[in-house]
Design an enzyme around this catalytic site. Structure first.
Site, PDB file in Angstrom:
ATOM      1  N   ARG A  74       0.846  -1.192   0.000  1.00 10.75           N
ATOM      2  CA  ARG A  74       0.000   0.000   0.000  1.00 10.75           C
ATOM      3  C   ARG A  74       0.886   1.249   0.000  1.00 10.75           C
ATOM      4  O   ARG A  74       1.689   1.450   0.907  1.00 10.75           O
ATOM      5  CB  ARG A  74      -0.919   0.010   1.221  1.00 10.75           C
ATOM      6  N   GLY A 111      -7.481  -1.278  -6.384  1.00 15.32           N
ATOM      7  CA  GLY A 111      -8.741  -0.686  -5.967  1.00 15.32           C
ATOM      8  C   GLY A 111      -8.765   0.824  -6.107  1.00 15.32           C
ATOM      9  O   GLY A 111      -8.065   1.403  -6.948  1.00 15.32           O
ATOM     10  N   GLY A 113      -7.697   3.509  -4.185  1.00 10.35           N
ATOM     11  CA  GLY A 113      -6.476   4.283  -4.004  1.00 10.35           C
ATOM     12  C   GLY A 113      -5.506   4.059  -5.146  1.00 10.35           C
ATOM     13  O   GLY A 113      -4.883   5.003  -5.665  1.00 10.35           O
ATOM     14  N   ASP A 136     -14.404  -5.453  -2.191  1.00  9.10           N
ATOM     15  CA  ASP A 136     -15.478  -4.559  -1.741  1.00  9.10           C
ATOM     16  C   ASP A 136     -16.477  -4.206  -2.841  1.00  9.10           C
ATOM     17  O   ASP A 136     -17.562  -3.700  -2.551  1.00  9.10           O
ATOM     18  CB  ASP A 136     -14.892  -3.267  -1.172  1.00  9.10           C
ATOM     19  N   GLY A 179     -15.216  -4.641   4.920  1.00  5.39           N
ATOM     20  CA  GLY A 179     -15.888  -3.535   4.245  1.00  5.39           C
ATOM     21  C   GLY A 179     -15.934  -2.313   5.136  1.00  5.39           C
ATOM     22  O   GLY A 179     -16.855  -2.180   5.930  1.00  5.39           O
ATOM     23  N   ARG A 275     -22.064 -14.215  20.740  1.00  2.00           N
ATOM     24  CA  ARG A 275     -20.753 -14.708  20.327  1.00  2.00           C
ATOM     25  C   ARG A 275     -20.341 -14.015  19.038  1.00  2.00           C
ATOM     26  O   ARG A 275     -21.185 -13.616  18.232  1.00  2.00           O
ATOM     27  CB  ARG A 275     -20.781 -16.223  20.124  1.00  2.00           C
TER      28      ARG A 275
END
Length: 357
Positions: A74, A111, A113, A136, A179, A275
């Site tokens: 990234r 994606g 960015g 996503d 997400g 849970r």
């Protein structure tokens, strides 16, 4: 002779390899001379000149292989104009390495960015094609991104598995799905997995509505409830807070994620045992599903056709089940979010699924 560069940037997902294979196999089948350079670990490879010449062997047997043979990283768009620790101009270095290899085109898989940086490089004069990757499914200009359906399969399987133990123990189970900004993955997996409550970033939830939905199931003789929650889901109450106030609240409580805050709120309001299951990065892993193998092959082949025609500055998307070239400048920076009035939301509500609103 055609010389192209390939790089995969941002979070990994299924079908990155399948998409690169689609690009290279189509080019190799249509021209006699082709050189393919793979930049390692995303934009870092392009910035620092970390690349290798790829051969046909590199693209053999990778249709079903998850992850990326080139590695990824990234490099946030907001820092792309900021010099690195040694004072290097990242954009200038990327352009220099592009021209050093005398590339005809740079094919970038990633994606939102990643797409913004791709658009920037196109503005700087490089021949760029972007291919929409993300679990996503939030990239504007394409109906579907590769990686999405593979992640839906995994998230759905997680919900399926929770159903049996939830029913056995008569408990409330929360499954937290990836997400941060959009809830496509949670919406599809939630419906496919038969979740009773689905909480999305686009539809702020009210905890009282969530508890009411659980109570309705209990009164109907259904002793368990399965909640699918997107990791970016937010309560209507928190939405009213300023960024500073929200940060202060989160620091005070130190919840690992939204699922833990939601579980605590449900337990405090209803006394119901809750849970939590977080599939996490398993949703990004493993082999791509058949749908993604077909989709990524089509997108890769369409990108290759653009290269053969010397058409650059585009994202290749899928619109009405047809591949389409979309100008990068028209889509970069835009987010494809779910509308609360989306037909799928309305259909889910008609089934009795609660969205906490």
């Amino acid at each position: 002779m055609k010389r192209i560069g390939l790089l995969t940037s941002g979070g990994d997902c299924q079908a990155l390899n399948a998409t690169m294979r689609g690009v290279v196999k189509t080019l190799a089948n249509n021209i006699d001379e082709l050189e393919v350079y793979g930049f390692m670990n995303g934009y870092k490879g392009l910035i620092y000149g970390d690349y290798r010449l790829l051969t046909s062997q590199d693209f053999s047997g990778i249709l079903t292989k998850g992850g990326t043979i080139l590695g990824s990283s990234r490099v946030p768009f907001k820092t792309i104009r900021v010099p690195d620790d040694k004072g290097l101009d990242k954009v200038a270095e990327m352009k220099q390495n592009y021209h050093k290899l005398r590339l005809d085109c740079l094919v970038i898989l990633g994606g939102n960015g990643t797409q913004k940086t791709a658009a920037l490089l196109a503005e700087e004069g490089l021949n760029v094609i972007h291919l929409p990757k993300t679990i996503d499914n939030d990239i504007w200009g394409t109906d579907m991104t590769f990686g999405f359906y593979s992640a839906v399969n995994i998230a759905t399987e997680a919900i399926d598995c929770i159903h049996t133990t939830a029913a056995s123990h008569n408990r409330v189970f929360i499954v937290e799905i990836m997400g941060h900004k959009v809830g496509w993955l949670t919406l599809y997996a939630g419906i496919a997995g038969g979740a009773d409550i689905i909480l999305l970033p686009e539809i702020p939830y009210q905890i009282d509505k969530v508890v009411e939905a659980i109570d309705r199931r209990t009164k109907a003789g259904k002793g368990f409830t399965v909640i699918a929650v997107a990791e970016g889901a937010i309560s209507a109450e928190d939405l009213k807070l300023s960024k500073k106030e929200l940060k202060k609240k989160l620091e005070a409580k130190s919840y690992p994620s939204v699922a833990y805050e939601l579980a605590e709120d449900i337990q405090n309001k209803s006394g119901t045992e809750v849970r939590i299951t977080v599939p996490g990065h398993t949703q990004r892993g493993g082999a791509p599903c058949p749908y993604d193998r077909v989709l990524s092959t089509r997108l890769g082949a369409a990108a290759a056709r653009l290269i053969l025609n010397d058409e650059y500055g585009y994202m290749v998307g899928i619109v009405n089940n047809e591949t389409k070239k979309v100008p990068l400048k028209d889509v970069a920076g835009k987010l494809k979010a779910i509308s609360p009035d989306d037909q799928l939301i309305k259909e889910a509500k008609s089934l009795g699924i609660s969205f906490g609103d």
